[in-house]
Design an enzyme around this catalytic site. Structure first.
Site, short mmCIF file in Angstrom:
data_model
loop_
_atom_site.label_atom_id
_atom_site.label_comp_id
_atom_site.label_asym_id
_atom_site.label_seq_id
_atom_site.Cartn_x
_atom_site.Cartn_y
_atom_site.Cartn_z
N THR A 76 0.85 -1.14 0.08
CA THR A 76 0.00 -0.05 0.00
C THR A 76 0.99 1.27 -0.15
O THR A 76 0.72 2.16 -0.73
CB THR A 76 -0.83 -0.03 1.29
N GLN A 189 0.83 -9.76 -5.98
CA GLN A 189 0.45 -10.92 -5.93
C GLN A 189 1.15 -11.94 -6.71
O GLN A 189 1.29 -13.13 -6.74
CB GLN A 189 -1.21 -11.13 -6.52
N CYS A 336 -17.88 -6.29 2.05
CA CYS A 336 -18.72 -5.56 2.99
C CYS A 336 -18.18 -4.23 2.89
O CYS A 336 -17.45 -3.85 3.55
CB CYS A 336 -18.52 -6.31 4.50
N1 PMP Z 1 -1.77 -4.52 -4.08
C1 PMP Z 1 -2.33 -5.80 -4.35
C2 PMP Z 1 -2.63 -6.34 -5.59
C3 PMP Z 1 -2.84 -6.56 -3.16
O1 PMP Z 1 -3.35 -7.80 -3.19
C4 PMP Z 1 -2.42 -6.13 -1.65
C5 PMP Z 1 -2.65 -6.68 -0.49
N2 PMP Z 1 -4.20 -7.23 -0.61
C6 PMP Z 1 -2.18 -4.63 -1.61
C7 PMP Z 1 -1.72 -4.03 -2.79
C8 PMP Z 1 -1.75 -4.07 -0.33
O2 PMP Z 1 -0.72 -4.85 0.19
P1 PMP Z 1 -0.22 -4.55 1.70
O3 PMP Z 1 -1.06 -5.42 2.40
O4 PMP Z 1 1.22 -4.92 1.68
O5 PMP Z 1 -0.43 -2.95 1.93
#
Ligand code: PMP
Length: 412
Positions: A76, A189, A336
């Site tokens: 993120t 991913q 949700c």
């Molecule tokens: N990008 C993608 C494609 C994700 O799958 C995720 C996690 N669900 C994130 C960003 C965010 O990653 P993080 O949990 O390390 O902040």
């Protein structure tokens, strides 16, 4: 081996830490605790050496130079730094103006890309949200058609987190380099699961996260290209100037050591893991589609991650199905948001109708998934769908040949 419940089939949400990762991390809580920024004593040097090792392990995994790895708190933060920091640095006009530059992304990206892009729109940038086809893939052709003279940044997933589909990253990288546009890839991913070479794919910026590859939560990184071109970013966190000034703050040494070890293990084991999990994933899909009618596998059948499947079961609610399969941890195609259950915007972007989006499950397998678990979960899902369908008048009507999409319901 005996089957242990509940079963974890949600590795796309997060993975357990590999015990070898935990073992590598342990000394850095209590024995080697120096701040890598303390340049004037051996405690600091030991911390720095640990971070350097991790930098090598991570850069080996992605084909980068060790100086191109910026450690962050996860994907993120990496996406925010790449998108906001990149757009600000390459803006064509100063803050406060409109027409500051054009950014390309897609409608079915993760929120950690969509929200920074929406922020850019508020700050005077134009953003194009590309729409995928039914297969979920963003092609180089789509990006090419969206490019403008003032395009400064393209930000796209390598593989989608809900359906696992793989965008045309190397082709889009070549296109961006041709046009002098910065290319950011959200590799969260993908990295650690599939072979990655940032140079071959001509990527300028790439986000990744430890907790998706059997490392700890709250640590990740951003690859930042240093040559051809040398990519610059405006820092979001300013302070001590760590990480080449891109990300100030005392380094999370323990977490970084864990990320490094996870990256090393991924380099050694990803091919074996992927081959094994592909077979198990395919077995789930084959059995489910043989035993049940009105089942749809979402996204491109070949161009997707091997350990993941997203399946819609007609005439069944994903949430009810999850309740019926409480001993299997999965994700449903409904999110949700506040009080309401919204169908997944990713599936909607593919043109999946609300009903089928609500009736979908994402199953994502991992390093310790066993054949027994797959066997149990597949049977349990099939049984539960059959039971729920017995209760569904719509399924009865469907079996009687009535096209329920044509029914005009009485309005109240
Ligand atoms: N990008 C993608 C494609 C994700 O799958 C995720 C996690 N669900 C994130 C960003 C965010 O990653 P993080 O949990 O390390 O902040």
């Amino acid at each position: 081996m005996s089957l242990k419940l509940p079963i974890y089939f949600d590795h796309a949400a997060t993975t357990p830490c590999d015990p070898r990762v935990v073992e590598a991390m342990l000394p850095y809580f209590t024995e080697v605790y120096g701040n890598p920024g303390s340049r004037n004593h051996s405690f600091g040097w030991a911390g720095e050496a640990a971070v350097d090792t991790a930098r090598d392990q991570v850069s080996n995994l992605i084909g980068a130079d060790r100086k191109e790895v910026v450690f962050t708190s996860g994907a993120t933060e990496s996406n925010n730094l790449a998108i906001k920091g990149g757009a600000q640095m390459y803006a064509k006009k100063p803050a406060g103006s409109t027409g500051r530059g054009h950014v390309i992304t897609a409608t079915h990206e993760h929120k950690a890309t969509l929200d920074p892009c929406k922020r850019l729109q508020k700050e005077g940038f134009d953003v194009t949200f590309l729409e995928p086809g039914r297969d979920g893939i963003i092609t180089a052709e789509m990006v090419k058609n969206a490019m403008r003279d003032d395009t400064i940044l393209v930000s796209l997933l390598w593989a989608n987190n809900e359906i696992g589909t793989i965008n045309e990253v190397p082709e889009i990288g070549a296109l961006c380099h041709d046009r002098g546009v910065i290319f950011h890839v959200d590799g969260t991913q993908w990295v650690g699961k599939m072979p990655t070479d940032v140079n071959a794919a001509q990527i300028d910026l790439m986000s990744f996260s430890a907790h998706k590859m059997y490392g700890p939560k709250g640590v990740g990184g951003l690859y930042v290209r240093r040559r051809r071109p040398r990519v610059r970013l405006t820092a979001l966190a300013e302070g001590g100037g760590q990480e080449r000034g891109f990300r100030s703050g005392t380094l999370n040494v323990t977490g970084i050591v864990g990320l490094g070890k996870a990256a090393e293990l991924a380099s050694q084991e990803m091919t074996k893991d992927a081959d094994r999990l592909r077979k198990l994933r395919d077995r789930i899909e084959t059995t489910v589609t043989e035993k049940l009618d009105t089942v749809q596998i979402n996204g491109h059948r070949e161009k997707r991650l091997p350990h993941m499947t997203n399946i819609s079961f007609g005439f069944v609610e994903g949430e009810s199905l999850m309740m019926a399969c409480k001993d299997i941890a999965m994700s449903s195609g409904s999110a949700c948001t506040s009080a309401s259950l919204e169908p997944s915007y990713v599936l909607k972007a593919l043109g999946v109708g609300d009903d089928l989006a609500h009736s979908s499950l994402r199953l994502s397998l991992g390093r310790w998934t066993t054949e027994e678990e797959v066997h149990y979960a597949t049977n349990k899902i099939i049984e539960s769908v059959e039971k729920l369908r017995v209760l569904s008048p719509l399924y009865d009507m469907h079996n009687e040949g009535i096209d329920i999409t044509k029914i005009e319901w009485a309005a109240h």
